[in-house]
Design a protein around this motif. Structure first.
Motif, PDB file in Angstrom:
ATOM      1  N   GLY A 269       0.903  -1.354   0.081  1.00 32.88           N
ATOM      2  CA  GLY A 269      -0.025  -0.089   0.058  1.00 32.88           C
ATOM      3  C   GLY A 269       0.817   1.347   0.010  1.00 32.88           C
ATOM      4  N   ALA A 270       0.135   2.341  -0.033  1.00 35.33           N
ATOM      5  CA  ALA A 270       0.887   3.709  -0.002  1.00 35.33           C
ATOM      6  C   ALA A 270       1.489   3.966   1.172  1.00 35.33           C
ATOM      7  CB  ALA A 270      -0.154   4.740  -0.691  1.00 35.33           C
ATOM      8  N   TRP A 271       2.454   4.918   1.275  1.00 35.45           N
ATOM      9  CA  TRP A 271       3.035   5.380   2.511  1.00 35.45           C
ATOM     10  C   TRP A 271       2.503   6.806   2.607  1.00 35.45           C
ATOM     11  CZ3 TRP A 271       7.122   2.908   5.184  1.00 35.45           C
ATOM     12  CH2 TRP A 271       7.655   1.773   4.527  1.00 35.45           C
ATOM     13  N   THR A 272       2.651   7.072   3.900  1.00 36.86           N
ATOM     14  CA  THR A 272       2.172   8.550   4.315  1.00 36.86           C
ATOM     15  C   THR A 272       3.415   9.121   4.695  1.00 36.86           C
ATOM     16  OG1 THR A 272       0.131   7.745   5.172  1.00 36.86           O
ATOM     17  CG2 THR A 272       0.864   9.881   5.841  1.00 36.86           C
ATOM     18  N   LEU A 273       3.809  10.382   3.676  1.00 38.14           N
ATOM     19  CA  LEU A 273       5.090  11.051   4.078  1.00 38.14           C
ATOM     20  C   LEU A 273       4.681  12.415   4.682  1.00 38.14           C
ATOM     21  CD1 LEU A 273       6.768  10.769   0.574  1.00 38.14           C
ATOM     22  CD2 LEU A 273       6.884   9.085   2.840  1.00 38.14           C
ATOM     23  N   SER A 274       5.539  12.869   5.576  1.00 35.72           N
ATOM     24  CA  SER A 274       5.274  14.225   6.277  1.00 35.72           C
ATOM     25  C   SER A 274       6.815  14.774   6.529  1.00 35.72           C
ATOM     26  CB  SER A 274       4.567  13.858   7.718  1.00 35.72           C
ATOM     27  OG  SER A 274       5.241  12.974   8.377  1.00 35.72           O
ATOM     28  N   VAL A 275       7.097  15.979   6.601  1.00 30.58           N
ATOM     29  CA  VAL A 275       8.264  16.714   6.919  1.00 30.58           C
ATOM     30  C   VAL A 275       8.436  16.634   8.428  1.00 30.58           C
ATOM     31  CG1 VAL A 275       9.378  18.953   6.699  1.00 30.58           C
ATOM     32  CG2 VAL A 275       7.788  17.994   4.953  1.00 30.58           C
ATOM     33  N   LYS A 276       9.396  16.234   8.969  1.00 34.57           N
ATOM     34  CA  LYS A 276       9.673  16.087  10.157  1.00 34.57           C
ATOM     35  C   LYS A 276      10.540  17.258  10.674  1.00 34.57           C
ATOM     36  CE  LYS A 276      12.360  13.193  13.605  1.00 34.57           C
ATOM     37  NZ  LYS A 276      13.142  12.170  13.686  1.00 34.57           N
ATOM     38  N   ARG A 277      11.289  17.539   9.957  1.00 38.69           N
ATOM     39  CA  ARG A 277      12.362  18.767  10.370  1.00 38.69           C
ATOM     40  C   ARG A 277      13.087  19.281   9.199  1.00 38.69           C
ATOM     41  NH1 ARG A 277      17.949  19.323  12.551  1.00 38.69           N
ATOM     42  NH2 ARG A 277      18.493  17.542  11.768  1.00 38.69           N
ATOM     43  N   GLN A 286      15.941  23.314  -0.281  1.00 42.07           N
ATOM     44  CA  GLN A 286      15.670  22.940   1.089  1.00 42.07           C
ATOM     45  C   GLN A 286      16.205  21.571   1.470  1.00 42.07           C
ATOM     46  OE1 GLN A 286      11.442  24.070   0.928  1.00 42.07           O
ATOM     47  NE2 GLN A 286      11.805  24.880   3.167  1.00 42.07           N
ATOM     48  N   CYS A 287      16.633  21.307   2.644  1.00 44.44           N
ATOM     49  CA  CYS A 287      17.231  20.243   3.026  1.00 44.44           C
ATOM     50  C   CYS A 287      16.140  19.905   4.285  1.00 44.44           C
ATOM     51  CB  CYS A 287      18.467  20.079   3.527  1.00 44.44           C
ATOM     52  SG  CYS A 287      19.842  20.519   2.164  1.00 44.44           S
ATOM     53  N   PHE A 288      15.641  18.627   4.400  1.00 42.98           N
ATOM     54  CA  PHE A 288      14.757  18.183   5.235  1.00 42.98           C
ATOM     55  C   PHE A 288      14.722  16.702   5.779  1.00 42.98           C
ATOM     56  CE2 PHE A 288      12.601  18.773   1.104  1.00 42.98           C
ATOM     57  CZ  PHE A 288      12.074  17.656   1.213  1.00 42.98           C
ATOM     58  N   GLU A 289      14.224  16.430   6.832  1.00 38.62           N
ATOM     59  CA  GLU A 289      14.137  15.087   7.233  1.00 38.62           C
ATOM     60  C   GLU A 289      12.603  14.765   6.742  1.00 38.62           C
ATOM     61  OE1 GLU A 289      15.539  14.941  10.988  1.00 38.62           O
ATOM     62  OE2 GLU A 289      17.261  14.209  10.363  1.00 38.62           O
ATOM     63  N   VAL A 290      12.192  13.539   6.613  1.00 37.80           N
ATOM     64  CA  VAL A 290      10.995  13.043   6.131  1.00 37.80           C
ATOM     65  C   VAL A 290      10.657  11.838   7.028  1.00 37.80           C
ATOM     66  CG1 VAL A 290       9.511  12.137   4.460  1.00 37.80           C
ATOM     67  CG2 VAL A 290      10.862  14.141   3.872  1.00 37.80           C
ATOM     68  N   GLU A 291       9.408  11.519   7.456  1.00 43.60           N
ATOM     69  CA  GLU A 291       9.044  10.417   7.763  1.00 43.60           C
ATOM     70  C   GLU A 291       8.116   9.773   6.856  1.00 43.60           C
ATOM     71  OE1 GLU A 291       7.189  10.685  11.882  1.00 43.60           O
ATOM     72  OE2 GLU A 291       9.437  10.684  12.858  1.00 43.60           O
ATOM     73  N   ALA A 292       8.425   8.511   6.784  1.00 38.29           N
ATOM     74  CA  ALA A 292       7.442   7.693   5.898  1.00 38.29           C
ATOM     75  C   ALA A 292       6.693   6.522   6.718  1.00 38.29           C
ATOM     76  CB  ALA A 292       8.255   7.115   4.603  1.00 38.29           C
ATOM     77  N   ARG A 293       5.567   6.373   6.770  1.00 41.74           N
ATOM     78  CA  ARG A 293       4.692   5.447   7.743  1.00 41.74           C
ATOM     79  C   ARG A 293       3.841   4.810   6.679  1.00 41.74           C
ATOM     80  NH1 ARG A 293       4.136  10.562  10.771  1.00 41.74           N
ATOM     81  NH2 ARG A 293       5.263  10.316  12.931  1.00 41.74           N
ATOM     82  N   GLY A 303      15.456  14.393   2.676  1.00 44.14           N
ATOM     83  CA  GLY A 303      14.965  15.001   1.146  1.00 44.14           C
ATOM     84  C   GLY A 303      15.368  16.278   0.938  1.00 44.14           C
ATOM     85  N   ARG A 304      15.451  16.374  -0.434  1.00 39.86           N
ATOM     86  CA  ARG A 304      15.729  17.814  -0.693  1.00 39.86           C
ATOM     87  C   ARG A 304      14.902  18.425  -1.915  1.00 39.86           C
ATOM     88  NH1 ARG A 304      22.444  19.430  -0.888  1.00 39.86           N
ATOM     89  NH2 ARG A 304      22.697  18.618   1.134  1.00 39.86           N
ATOM     90  N   PHE A 305      14.563  19.556  -1.610  1.00 38.49           N
ATOM     91  CA  PHE A 305      13.448  20.234  -2.732  1.00 38.49           C
ATOM     92  C   PHE A 305      14.236  21.233  -3.320  1.00 38.49           C
ATOM     93  CE2 PHE A 305      10.278  23.512  -3.378  1.00 38.49           C
ATOM     94  CZ  PHE A 305       9.702  23.026  -4.412  1.00 38.49           C
ATOM     95  N   TYR A 306      14.691  21.216  -4.542  1.00 41.26           N
ATOM     96  CA  TYR A 306      15.350  22.124  -5.187  1.00 41.26           C
ATOM     97  C   TYR A 306      14.516  22.997  -6.251  1.00 41.26           C
ATOM     98  CZ  TYR A 306      19.274  19.231  -4.351  1.00 41.26           C
ATOM     99  OH  TYR A 306      20.316  18.290  -3.828  1.00 41.26           O
ATOM    100  N   ARG A 307      14.939  24.333  -6.066  1.00 44.84           N
ATOM    101  CA  ARG A 307      13.880  25.449  -6.670  1.00 44.84           C
ATOM    102  C   ARG A 307      14.801  25.843  -7.768  1.00 44.84           C
ATOM    103  NH1 ARG A 307      13.147  26.550  -1.007  1.00 44.84           N
ATOM    104  NH2 ARG A 307      14.756  28.042  -1.198  1.00 44.84           N
ATOM    105  N   TRP A 308      14.208  26.839  -8.710  1.00 41.64           N
ATOM    106  CA  TRP A 308      14.859  27.634  -9.572  1.00 41.64           C
ATOM    107  C   TRP A 308      15.825  28.529  -8.903  1.00 41.64           C
ATOM    108  CZ3 TRP A 308      12.474  32.373 -12.286  1.00 41.64           C
ATOM    109  CH2 TRP A 308      13.491  32.903 -13.275  1.00 41.64           C
ATOM    110  N   PRO A 309      17.213  28.180  -9.180  1.00 41.17           N
ATOM    111  CA  PRO A 309      18.148  28.999  -8.205  1.00 41.17           C
ATOM    112  C   PRO A 309      18.222  30.424  -8.380  1.00 41.17           C
ATOM    113  CG  PRO A 309      19.189  28.029  -9.986  1.00 41.17           C
ATOM    114  CD  PRO A 309      17.810  27.553 -10.278  1.00 41.17           C
ATOM    115  N   SER A 310      18.127  31.389  -7.515  1.00 38.13           N
ATOM    116  CA  SER A 310      17.919  32.942  -7.563  1.00 38.13           C
ATOM    117  C   SER A 310      19.509  33.500  -8.055  1.00 38.13           C
ATOM    118  CB  SER A 310      17.661  33.448  -6.291  1.00 38.13           C
ATOM    119  OG  SER A 310      18.396  33.100  -5.248  1.00 38.13           O
TER     120      SER A 310
END
Length: 490
Positions: A269-277, A286-293, A303-310
């Motif tokens: 089944g599917a996982w539930t993901l949430s940003v922990k920190r 952005q650099c962050f930790e994710v909890e997969a349940r 995790g890392r979320f890359y944006r259009w660099p300024s």
């Protein structure tokens, strides 16, 4: 990358960490950058206007001087031709000698020479050619005056020989003057060419300044646009994309693979993901930790979320993999060469375009890791000598392995490890921060030698701050065994 936290820290700490981010100070800093850039653009605009004004003024002034010089040149040549005609007539028919026309054309030529002196006397000041021309004109005027005096004295036909001799001398002086005037005219042409080149230099400077101003304004405009787009609605956007990844078939397959490889229960089944920190929040990503349940199963991810660099920090970002693409390709190469690295769980490009950014990357969480450079700064001195040498040897060997995989621009802050103080040398090293590395699998041999040497020099320079003299000497010797001191020695 800061030390990767373990999965035991709660959401309250994450929220508190995120709230303490100095967003206002960050935006003020970028506003200062933009104001500085626009101020620099204003200075460049002023320089461009000055350069255009000076260049156009010099070009127009040179054009006017050339036109005036051509007009004077034509007039002088015409009058010299008339003087020559009169002298020829006197030499052939002295009995029909007339003084009036010869003196008239000599006076006309004198007027044009005065005009030449008034227009270009300051430009030709100190010129030897100009002095020789003036001297030649004085001698020619005296010769013409001598011919006129003989004619005015009503010399008898028996004295025609004296008149012919005077005319012949005047003709010689005329030829001498023509040669000296031709040299002066060539010098004027050279002066005009130099002035024209000087004016063109100012115009070229204006063009370059205009291009620099345009590039700076474009850069600032894109920066403002990027910052505006990336800071608007970011938390909701990140949460939505993280949650959406939990049901992606690729993510589900990679999570099953990760659980199987780590000896964990493989849920369906599917996982539930949430940003922990959120660990860091930069203009580019952005650099962050994710909890997969999934049911009772909880797996931490990084995790890392890359944006259009300024801000584009290097031109290599347009020719080599960057950000999320570099992370994906780098992890693949490390695994291919047997180098410890986290498993890539999810990679999705969210925005396409020339910048090749705007993507989401989720990788395996390796637990508590320690930066090697931080360990060397603090606890390295507490180790026994064999353990210190073993750690240095493993760092050098690891650096060489990463180079063999085709990854360069490796800095000490990129190398992390576990059990760094193990006296038996059971040290685990890895590299997790891959988005700024240069990935060049088939680099030409000269480029490869230079990139390897450059990374070694960075490593030596950084560790020289913390290592004792004997440890640093041992590190240098290890570096020499793995490669030359400079790319020119190989």
């Amino acid at each position: 990358m800061p030390e990767i936290a373990g999965p035991d820290k709660g959401n309250d700490d994450a929220a508190e960490t995120q709230d303490k981010k100095p967003k206002t100070a960050l935006r003020r800093r970028f506003i200062r950058y933009w104001i500085l850039r626009m101020g620099l653009a204003a200075v460049l605009c002023a320089l461009c206007i000055i350069a255009i004004a000076v260049g156009i003024r010099g070009h127009l002034a040179t054009g006017r001087m050339q036109a005036r010089s051509r007009s004077i040149h034509v007039s002088i040549q015409n009058r010299l031709l008339r003087i020559e005609t009169e002298l020829n007539a006197l030499r052939l028919s002295p009995e029909d000698a007339g003084r009036t026309r010869l003196v008239f054309w000599a006076a006309e030529c004198q007027e044009e020479l005065d005009r030449l002196d008034g227009s270009f006397g300051s430009v030709l000041a100190g010129s030897f050619e100009y002095r020789d021309m003036q001297k030649g004109w004085t001698e020619l005027s005296q010769a013409i005056e001598a011919v006129g005096d003989l004619i005015a004295a009503n010399v008898a036909p028996a004295d025609e020989r004296a008149l012919r001799d005077a005319v012949k001398e005047a003709e010689v002086e005329l030829e001498v003057f023509r040669g000296e005037y031709a040299e002066l005219d060539n010098e004027l042409a050279g002066i005009f060419a130099d002035r024209e080149r000087h004016a063109r230099r100012w115009l070229y400077m204006a063009i370059l300044t205009a291009l620099g101003t345009g590039g700076l304004c474009l850069w600032t405009g894109l920066s403002v646009l990027s910052e505006t787009s990336t800071h608007s609605g970011r938390p909701a956007l990140l949460d939505q994309r993280i949650a959406k990844a939990g049901a992606d078939p690729v993510f589900l397959s990679r999570m099953k693979y990760l659980c199987r490889e780590r000896g964990l229960e493989t849920p369906n089944g599917a996982w539930t993901l949430s940003v922990k920190r959120i660990v860091s929040n930069k203009p580019t990503h952005q650099c962050f930790e994710v909890e997969a349940r999934n049911g009772d199963q909880t797996v931490p991810l990084w995790g890392r979320f890359y944006r259009w660099p300024s801000r584009v920090r290097a031109l290599t970002r347009f020719t080599f993999p960057m950000y999320g693409q570099a992370t994906r390709r780098g992890l693949t190469l490390l695994k291919k060469h047997g180098i410890p690295a986290p498993e890539l769980i999810y990679h999705q490009r969210l925005r396409k375009g020339p910048f090749r950014a705007e993507c989401l990357v989720l990788t395996e969480h390796l637990g508590d890791l320690q930066l090697v450079k931080m360990f060397v700064d603090s606890e390295f001195c507490l180790l026994e000598e064999p353990a210190r040498r073993e750690l240095l040897r493993k760092v050098v060997a690891f650096l060489d392995d990463v180079h063999d995989a085709g990854l360069y621009h490796l800095r000490p802050r990129h190398i992390m490890g576990r059990s760094l103080d193990d006296p038996y040398g059971k040290i685990e090293l890895c590299v997790c921060d891959l988005d700024k590395l240069l990935i060049w699998e088939r680099a030409p041999r000269p480029a490869e030698r230079y990139l390897r040497w450059r990374d070694r020099q960075r490593m030596l320079k950084r560790f020289q701050r913390s290592l004792e003299a004997d440890d640093f000497a041992a590190l240098e010797e290890m570096m020499k065994q793995h490669g030359p001191d400079s790319p020119a020695e190989r």
